[in-house]
Structures are given as C-alpha cells and as structure tokens.
Enzyme design. Structure first.
Site, short mmCIF file in Angstrom:
data_model
loop_
_atom_site.label_atom_id
_atom_site.label_comp_id
_atom_site.label_asym_id
_atom_site.label_seq_id
_atom_site.Cartn_x
_atom_site.Cartn_y
_atom_site.Cartn_z
N ASP A 151 22.61 47.00 -60.64
CA ASP A 151 23.99 46.25 -60.50
C ASP A 151 24.15 45.12 -61.46
OD1 ASP A 151 26.16 44.74 -59.65
OD2 ASP A 151 26.10 45.40 -57.65
N VAL A 182 25.24 42.24 -61.54
CA VAL A 182 25.32 40.99 -60.90
C VAL A 182 23.75 40.50 -60.53
CG1 VAL A 182 25.21 41.79 -58.54
CG2 VAL A 182 26.44 39.54 -58.97
N SER A 183 22.88 41.48 -60.59
CA SER A 183 21.53 41.21 -60.57
C SER A 183 20.76 40.63 -61.59
CB SER A 183 20.69 42.24 -59.83
OG SER A 183 19.26 42.13 -59.91
N PRO A 184 20.32 39.25 -61.54
CA PRO A 184 19.39 38.61 -62.60
C PRO A 184 18.01 39.51 -63.05
CG PRO A 184 19.16 37.17 -60.81
CD PRO A 184 20.05 38.28 -60.52
#
Length: 213
Positions: free
Chosen positions: A9, A11-13
């Site tokens: 995803d 949004v995940s660093p």
C-alpha cells in the site's frame, strides 16, 4: 524460477523502503516479482489493529525510524506533508494500469516516489493530475477501467486477508509469507533453499498459546 508476490500500500513508508531495497537484497537470485496493491487499512481493521498511526507514541517513533532507515540505507525518504492519508486514490490509479490486479515495477515505483520523495502532499489535486500524466502510457483506456480498478482492489485485499496477510510490505513465496522490510534477509534465505525452512518454519509457529481466554 520462483514467483514472489509483493503486497503493498503506497501509504506505508516501509513498503517504499522495501521496494527500493528488494533488488539489492535478492541480487544474483532468479525470481519473478509481481506487485499487488492492497488496502492496508482494511487488513488492519480485520485484526482490530490500529496500526502505528493509531498510537501516538508509536506514530512518532515510526516516523523517526523510517526517516533514519531512509538515511542509513541510502534510500531517499521524505515524510509527506500529511500522514497517514486516505490511499484509495493512489491504489485505484495504480489498478487502472492493470487487468488482473497486479502492477509492474514502473507503476509501483512511480506512485511510491510520488508519496515518499519531496515531502509534498500525496493527495494534492495538481500533483495527482501530474501523476496520472506520468502514468499515461500505462493506464487502461477502456471506459470500464475506473470501476474495474475498484473491483480489483477489493479482490486483492480480500485475497490477501484470506491468505494471512496482516500488514505491508508482505512477500508471498510458495505459500510462505514474509512481513516487513526486515524480513528481506529471511526471504532471500528461503529463495536460496536454506534447510532451516523445511526443518523449522512450521515448528517455530506452533508454540502453544500461553494466555488464558
């Protein structure tokens, strides 16, 4: 040649860091890699997991940690102007480039860089327009593409949950799941045929539960 499914995803660093480090971590091995976008929030909700951003001290630690990792690994990572943010527009855009729920490395990398380099707002409308333009050659042009992208995201997320994926980045190889950036050495060992996996993979996870319930 073994096939790896990379669940991510945007949004995940940690997904960004793993994306950048994976080729180096698996250098010299023969494998086929497929990128499968999923909605992290839905996976967390299924397990009643608030995620790092849902616990204030953990959120602060996570942002410090990933910023340090980007620095120490030599991977550029700038926290976006707002985080977390609703990733649906990015996930659906990625899957407008797909007919089967998987995207190629160019699509995944273009969107990850959009989020994790430069420190801007990932959902700024002008930036989203520029991102769509950057992906123009990859986008499916049929009128069903937007609705198909929504369906593919639901199917991807449901399939990931059914397969035991609880977070991202996650890597699946022959039914075995590896979670997180720090699992890359373990993933490599598995692909290398390390005998540990035949001897200990199942045993290590079969320890009896010690909490009452």
């Amino acid at each position: 040649m073994k096939e790896i499914t990379f669940y991510l995803d945007f949004v995940s660093p940690y997904a960004w860091l793993a994306f950048e480090r994976l080729p180096q971590a698996l250098e010299g091995l023969s494998y086929h890699l497929r990128y499968r976008p999923v909605l992290l929030g839905a996976l967390l909700k299924q397990h009643t997991n608030p995620g790092p951003a849902g616990i204030a001290p953990k959120r602060a630690w996570t942002y410090r940690h990933v910023s340090w990792l980007g620095h120490s690994l030599g991977v550029g990572l700038d926290m976006p102007a707002r985080h977390p943010f609703p990733p649906l527009p990015l996930l659906r855009l990625a899957l407008e480039c797909s007919g089967d729920g998987f995207v190629n490395r160019f699509v995944a990398g273009t969107i990850l860089r959009h989020v994790w380099q430069g420190g801007a707002d990932a959902l700024d409308p002008a930036r989203l327009d520029a991102l769509r333009a950057a992906l123009a050659d990859q986008l499916r042009q049929d009128e069903d593409a937007p609705e198909r992208a929504k369906r593919l995201l639901r199917e991807n997320t449901e399939a990931a949950a059914a397969g035991g994926v609880f977070g991202v980045p996650a890597f699946e190889v022959e039914g075995r799941l590896f979670w997180g950036l720090d699992s890359l050495p373990m993933l490599r060992a598995c692909l290398d045929g390390d005998a540990w996996f035949d001897q200990h993979w199942e045993r290590a996870a079969s320890v009896p539960q010690g909490l009452g319930g």
